[in-house]
Write a protein that holds these residues in place. Structure first.
Motif, PDB file in Angstrom:
ATOM      1  N   SER A  57       0.815  -1.215   0.000  1.00 43.95           N
ATOM      2  CA  SER A  57       0.000   0.000   0.000  1.00 43.95           C
ATOM      3  C   SER A  57       0.846   1.260   0.000  1.00 43.95           C
ATOM      4  O   SER A  57       0.360   2.349  -0.312  1.00 43.95           O
ATOM      5  CB  SER A  57      -0.914  -0.003   1.237  1.00 43.95           C
ATOM      6  N   GLY A  58       2.121   1.122   0.347  1.00 40.00           N
ATOM      7  CA  GLY A  58       2.962   2.310   0.427  1.00 40.00           C
ATOM      8  C   GLY A  58       3.681   2.675  -0.852  1.00 40.00           C
ATOM      9  O   GLY A  58       4.330   3.712  -0.916  1.00 40.00           O
ATOM     10  N   VAL A  59       3.576   1.851  -1.906  1.00 40.40           N
ATOM     11  CA  VAL A  59       4.313   2.116  -3.146  1.00 40.40           C
ATOM     12  C   VAL A  59       3.913   3.450  -3.763  1.00 40.40           C
ATOM     13  O   VAL A  59       4.751   4.283  -4.115  1.00 40.40           O
ATOM     14  CB  VAL A  59       4.104   0.971  -4.164  1.00 40.40           C
ATOM     15  N   GLY A  60       2.592   3.664  -3.888  1.00 44.51           N
ATOM     16  CA  GLY A  60       2.118   4.912  -4.478  1.00 44.51           C
ATOM     17  C   GLY A  60       2.525   6.117  -3.655  1.00 44.51           C
ATOM     18  O   GLY A  60       2.889   7.160  -4.199  1.00 44.51           O
ATOM     19  N   LEU A  61       2.507   5.969  -2.332  1.00 41.97           N
ATOM     20  CA  LEU A  61       2.877   7.073  -1.456  1.00 41.97           C
ATOM     21  C   LEU A  61       4.385   7.345  -1.509  1.00 41.97           C
ATOM     22  O   LEU A  61       4.810   8.500  -1.490  1.00 41.97           O
ATOM     23  CB  LEU A  61       2.450   6.748  -0.017  1.00 41.97           C
ATOM     24  N   VAL A  62       5.177   6.302  -1.586  1.00 35.70           N
ATOM     25  CA  VAL A  62       6.630   6.467  -1.705  1.00 35.70           C
ATOM     26  C   VAL A  62       6.969   7.166  -3.014  1.00 35.70           C
ATOM     27  O   VAL A  62       7.793   8.081  -3.059  1.00 35.70           O
ATOM     28  CB  VAL A  62       7.343   5.097  -1.625  1.00 35.70           C
ATOM     29  N   ASN A  63       6.333   6.749  -4.100  1.00 38.47           N
ATOM     30  CA  ASN A  63       6.557   7.394  -5.399  1.00 38.47           C
ATOM     31  C   ASN A  63       6.160   8.866  -5.355  1.00 38.47           C
ATOM     32  O   ASN A  63       6.851   9.727  -5.913  1.00 38.47           O
ATOM     33  CB  ASN A  63       5.758   6.676  -6.493  1.00 38.47           C
ATOM     34  N   THR A  64       5.028   9.151  -4.719  1.00 36.47           N
ATOM     35  CA  THR A  64       4.568  10.527  -4.595  1.00 36.47           C
ATOM     36  C   THR A  64       5.573  11.371  -3.810  1.00 36.47           C
ATOM     37  O   THR A  64       5.892  12.498  -4.201  1.00 36.47           O
ATOM     38  CB  THR A  64       3.202  10.574  -3.888  1.00 36.47           C
ATOM     39  N   LYS A  65       6.084  10.804  -2.724  1.00 36.47           N
ATOM     40  CA  LYS A  65       7.053  11.532  -1.913  1.00 36.47           C
ATOM     41  C   LYS A  65       8.343  11.773  -2.689  1.00 36.47           C
ATOM     42  O   LYS A  65       8.941  12.861  -2.615  1.00 36.47           O
ATOM     43  CB  LYS A  65       7.346  10.740  -0.634  1.00 36.47           C
ATOM     44  N   GLU A  66       8.788  10.805  -3.478  1.00 38.57           N
ATOM     45  CA  GLU A  66      10.009  10.967  -4.267  1.00 38.57           C
ATOM     46  C   GLU A  66       9.811  12.011  -5.369  1.00 38.57           C
ATOM     47  O   GLU A  66      10.727  12.776  -5.679  1.00 38.57           O
ATOM     48  CB  GLU A  66      10.415   9.619  -4.863  1.00 38.57           C
ATOM     49  N   ARG A  67       8.627  12.045  -5.974  1.00 37.95           N
ATOM     50  CA  ARG A  67       8.337  13.068  -6.985  1.00 37.95           C
ATOM     51  C   ARG A  67       8.372  14.457  -6.362  1.00 37.95           C
ATOM     52  O   ARG A  67       8.953  15.394  -6.925  1.00 37.95           O
ATOM     53  CB  ARG A  67       6.972  12.825  -7.616  1.00 37.95           C
ATOM     54  N   ASP A 125      12.609  19.814  -3.643  1.00 38.08           N
ATOM     55  CA  ASP A 125      13.723  19.608  -2.729  1.00 38.08           C
ATOM     56  C   ASP A 125      13.166  19.328  -1.326  1.00 38.08           C
ATOM     57  O   ASP A 125      12.471  18.343  -1.135  1.00 38.08           O
ATOM     58  CB  ASP A 125      14.652  20.816  -2.752  1.00 38.08           C
ATOM     59  N   ASN A 126      13.459  20.195  -0.351  1.00 38.82           N
ATOM     60  CA  ASN A 126      12.941  19.969   1.011  1.00 38.82           C
ATOM     61  C   ASN A 126      11.750  20.857   1.349  1.00 38.82           C
ATOM     62  O   ASN A 126      11.248  20.818   2.474  1.00 38.82           O
ATOM     63  CB  ASN A 126      14.054  20.215   2.039  1.00 38.82           C
ATOM     64  N   ASN A 127      11.311  21.649   0.378  1.00 36.76           N
ATOM     65  CA  ASN A 127      10.221  22.594   0.636  1.00 36.76           C
ATOM     66  C   ASN A 127       8.868  21.952   0.354  1.00 36.76           C
ATOM     67  O   ASN A 127       8.104  22.415  -0.497  1.00 36.76           O
ATOM     68  CB  ASN A 127      10.406  23.854  -0.218  1.00 36.76           C
ATOM     69  N   PHE A 128       8.574  20.872   1.054  1.00 36.00           N
ATOM     70  CA  PHE A 128       7.284  20.199   0.916  1.00 36.00           C
ATOM     71  C   PHE A 128       7.072  19.327   2.155  1.00 36.00           C
ATOM     72  O   PHE A 128       7.991  19.117   2.958  1.00 36.00           O
ATOM     73  CB  PHE A 128       7.237  19.335  -0.358  1.00 36.00           C
ATOM     74  N   ALA A 129       5.853  18.803   2.284  1.00 35.49           N
ATOM     75  CA  ALA A 129       5.562  17.858   3.369  1.00 35.49           C
ATOM     76  C   ALA A 129       4.498  16.882   2.892  1.00 35.49           C
ATOM     77  O   ALA A 129       3.576  17.259   2.155  1.00 35.49           O
ATOM     78  CB  ALA A 129       5.084  18.599   4.613  1.00 35.49           C
ATOM     79  N   LEU A 130       4.663  15.622   3.252  1.00 35.50           N
ATOM     80  CA  LEU A 130       3.648  14.597   2.987  1.00 35.50           C
ATOM     81  C   LEU A 130       3.438  13.856   4.301  1.00 35.50           C
ATOM     82  O   LEU A 130       4.352  13.198   4.800  1.00 35.50           O
ATOM     83  CB  LEU A 130       4.106  13.646   1.882  1.00 35.50           C
ATOM     84  N   VAL A 131       2.240  14.005   4.869  1.00 37.40           N
ATOM     85  CA  VAL A 131       1.955  13.478   6.208  1.00 37.40           C
ATOM     86  C   VAL A 131       0.708  12.598   6.166  1.00 37.40           C
ATOM     87  O   VAL A 131      -0.297  12.960   5.559  1.00 37.40           O
ATOM     88  CB  VAL A 131       1.742  14.625   7.220  1.00 37.40           C
TER      89      VAL A 131
END
Length: 360
Positions: free
Chosen positions: A311-321, A327-333
């Motif tokens: 279930s985390g594949v899509g979320l990991v891909n989203t975070k990497e994108r 760069d570091n100016n984002f957040a995914l929680v």
């Protein structure tokens, strides 16, 4: 100005000429204290022209020694600089005695080269500037190559992550279309094919490097959800809540799709009565807040991601994108929804799409 200096050969001739012109001006102004005759200006201009001319071969010699070992290169540069300085000194003194002194030659021929140390200092300065500029150009060129390679790698990574469309979605959609055709629901099947075609066209033709307006992303999300709604019918409920002014906010294309896909898989398909998905967009200062929430059974969250690796594949891909783009100016929680379910919150910088009027 940038285009003027973009060509390295052109850049050399411009800097080379300006350098010797500056030498002529400084030398003449410095001589006004002692020399007052106009003829000395001719001598200074000739000296600078000879210096300009005699250092040109040094450029080609230095190009050959550029890749030599340091000590060998330094010794060669010193030797060449001294040789050129001696020749330049002899020519300068010849001009001085023949033009300014009207042919009154010195008694000793060694006087023609007596100022070689001063000329050596000038030629050595020219050599230092040449190697300094060449080293800087080489450094900038390598830096540009490195940046280009990094950008290409990020671009390839973004495209790879963006195009990881779940094959199960296509399989289920085509299977649903086949079922609709078999039961003679041709109108519904036709609408589903049209929506699938529009969604695939959007996903393929929107460059993942470029950002799109949130309204376009919502349009793609609606297409995807309408396709899934044919499969789940009343079991799938969707709600959009977009704050006024967020429609023109720029977001990565298809950034919501994997989040919605996860919500359908784990909050709707896994429940007999289905579930609800809520998509929200808000402005918060200079940031844009996106949220995809569901009322499913929820998941165990570990280190900000679901415990289930699948279930985390899509979320990991989203975070990497997001990391590649911001760069570091984002957040995914990820947080637990109340009373049950899961919420995925994304914070990115608020960038608004420019209108045609603003471009004009």
């Amino acid at each position: 100005m940038y285009k003027l200096f973009e060509d390295r050969t052109r850049q050399f001739w411009i800097l080379h000429t300006l350098g010797w012109l500056g030498f002529a001006i400084v030398n003449y102004l410095g001589s006004l204290v002692q020399e007052t005759r106009d003829a000395y200006l001719i001598v200074v201009m000739l000296d600078s022209y000879i210096g300009w001319l005699i250092t040109i071969p040094l450029r080609y010699a230095y190009q050959r020694v550029w890749h030599w070992t340091p000590w060998r290169m330094i010794l060669t540069v010193l030797l060449l600089a001294f040789l050129v300085a001696a020749i330049w000194t002899a020519v300068r003194n010849f001009n001085y005695w023949e033009i300014y002194r009207h042919g009154a030659r010195p008694d000793d021929w060694l006087k023609y080269i007596r100022d070689t140390p001063v000329a050596f200092y000038v030629i050595l300065s020219w050599s230092g500037l040449y190697f300094g500029i060449k080293y800087y150009q080489t450094l900038q060129q390598e830096k540009q190559k490195s940046l280009t390679a990094t950008n290409k790698a990020h671009e390839a990574q973004l495209k790879m992550l963006r195009y990881q469309l779940n094959p199960h979605f296509l399989f289920n959609t085509l299977n649903a279309i086949s079922t609709l055709v078999l039961i003679n629901e041709t109108d519904t099947a036709n609408k589903m094919v049209t929506r699938l075609s529009d969604f695939l066209r959007y996903s393929l033709y929107k460059d993942p490097i470029n950002k799109v307006a949130l309204e376009q992303e919502v349009y793609a999300a609606r297409l995807y959800l309408e396709i899934e709604k044919v499969r789940f019918s009343e079991r799938l409920s969707v709600a959009f809540d977009l704050e006024s002014g967020t429609e023109k906010a720029l977001v990565p294309s298809l950034i919501l799709q994997p989040l919605i896909e996860n919500a359908i898989k784990y909050a709707v398909a896994s429940q007999i009565n289905g579930g609800e998905i809520a998509i929200t967009a808000k402005k918060f200062g200079h940031d844009l807040l996106l949220e995809v929430a569901d009322n499913g059974p929820g998941m165990t969250i570990t280190n900000g991601l679901p415990k289930s690796s699948d279930s985390g594949v899509g979320l990991v891909n989203t975070k990497e994108r997001l990391s590649a783009l911001y760069d570091n100016n984002f957040a995914l929680v990820l947080t637990h929804n109340q009373p049950h379910g899961l919420k995925v919150n994304i914070r990115i910088p608020l960038e608004l799409e420019k209108t045609e009027q603003e471009h004009a």
